[in-house]
Design an enzyme around this catalytic site. Structure first.
Site, PDB file in Angstrom:
ATOM      1  N   ARG A 148       0.232  -7.985   5.543  1.00 46.45           N
ATOM      2  CA  ARG A 148       0.179  -6.490   4.762  1.00 46.45           C
ATOM      3  C   ARG A 148       1.182  -5.955   4.857  1.00 46.45           C
ATOM      4  NH1 ARG A 148      -1.860  -1.197   5.732  1.00 46.45           N
ATOM      5  NH2 ARG A 148      -3.312  -0.476   4.406  1.00 46.45           N
ATOM      6  N   GLN A 178      -7.862  -1.818  -1.605  1.00 47.24           N
ATOM      7  CA  GLN A 178      -7.436  -0.656  -0.671  1.00 47.24           C
ATOM      8  C   GLN A 178      -6.137  -0.431  -0.882  1.00 47.24           C
ATOM      9  OE1 GLN A 178      -6.016  -0.564   2.929  1.00 47.24           O
ATOM     10  NE2 GLN A 178      -7.726   0.063   3.910  1.00 47.24           N
TER      11      GLN A 178
END
Length: 291
Positions: free
Chosen positions: A113, A244
């Protein structure tokens, strides 16, 4: 009911986790496992590094994650969550602490990420800004009125929103926020526009990694950033985790929903005490503590 909350990027500090490493054999083993997984000694940077070294994207997110997760694991039988939530990156810490993800898988995803977000930040000049003293609706309306990409990114507490998008659009929005009566509208020292459409390339990259990862049913509900509601189904957790990166962090709404569902004590697990402060601003009656 006991709620545990996990901080996000920005909570890091030099020396973080050193006390855990030195006082717990379990913690030491997990930190060493993390060094192995990441392929570099993140512990050296966490324990002895400078603030600038800790701010490097490949370091910051795994460092905050490791501090939170390892702290939760060293609480032993005292760690009995009845609900959990994490702010942005902290959602990964919450999922590992609640048993939805293994330590190894959580760390790999957080590392991927971080690198994917870094790459996305390099594509177009983008940034974030804190807006203080305006109602959510006013911030949303101002963002919608600006040419270019600028959106609400973090609903931190009433009167404190972070906006995110193309640098020029965020700058224009800041001027408009002040004109609308904001106490402050301040560009933040961040690498790019997190939780905005600018993170779409990172979302695609992370989605592929998340799809390949096994998720289990957590031991308690996870209040996810995207929905701000209790989630326990592994497939829903995965879907929300993918969205998200480009969607806002609904922290205010998450805390309000946790309180409505019976949370009486919010314990922050990880570096700093930012979330305790936000919880108090959302509901001054709420009881907070550090782990």
């Amino acid at each position: 009911m006991k709620a545990y909350v996990f901080p996000g990027q920005g909570a890091q500090f030099t020396g973080m986790g050193k006390d855990l490493y030195e006082s717990s054999a379990e913690a030491k083993e997990l930190f060493e496992k993390a060094n192995e997984i990441l392929g570099f000694r993140i512990t050296d940077i966490m324990f002895e590094g400078t603030a600038d070294q800790l701010k490097e994207t490949k370091v910051t997110q795994p460092a905050v994650f490791l501090h939170s997760v390892i702290k939760a694991k060293t609480l032993g039988a005292d760690f009995q969550p009845e609900m959990v939530a994490g702010h942005s990156l902290g959602e990964f810490s919450a999922l590992v602490a609640a048993g939805a993800l293994t330590f190894e898988d959580g760390l790999k995803l957080v590392s991927q990420r971080a690198l994917a977000m870094q790459k996305a930040c390099e594509i177009t000049p983008s940034t974030m800004a804190a807006v203080l003293g305006l109602e959510d609706k006013v911030v949303e309306d101002v963002c919608a009125s600006i040419d270019g990409v600028v959106v609400p990114a973090n609903y931190n507490c009433p009167g404190q929103l972070v906006i995110s998008g193309e640098t020029s659009a965020v700058e224009k929005a800041c001027e408009a926020m002040k004109a609308a009566g904001a106490k402050r509208a301040l560009i933040l020292p961040v690498g790019g526009a997190f939780h905005s459409p600018m993170m779409e390339p990172a979302r695609e990259e992370l989605a592929a990694a998340i799809e390949k990862t096994t998720f289990s049913k957590p031991v308690c509900p996870v209040y996810q950033n995207v929905t701000a509601t209790a989630v326990t189904d592994p497939e829903d957790i995965k879907a929300n985790l993918i969205i998200q990166l480009t969607a806002p962090v609904r922290w205010t709404q998450s805390v309000q929903n946790m309180i409505a569902d019976g949370a009486t004590l919010f314990t922050e697990v990880g570096p700093g005490n930012v979330l305790q402060g936000l919880v108090k601003k959302i509901d001054k009656e709420a009881e907070t503590a550090g782990a």
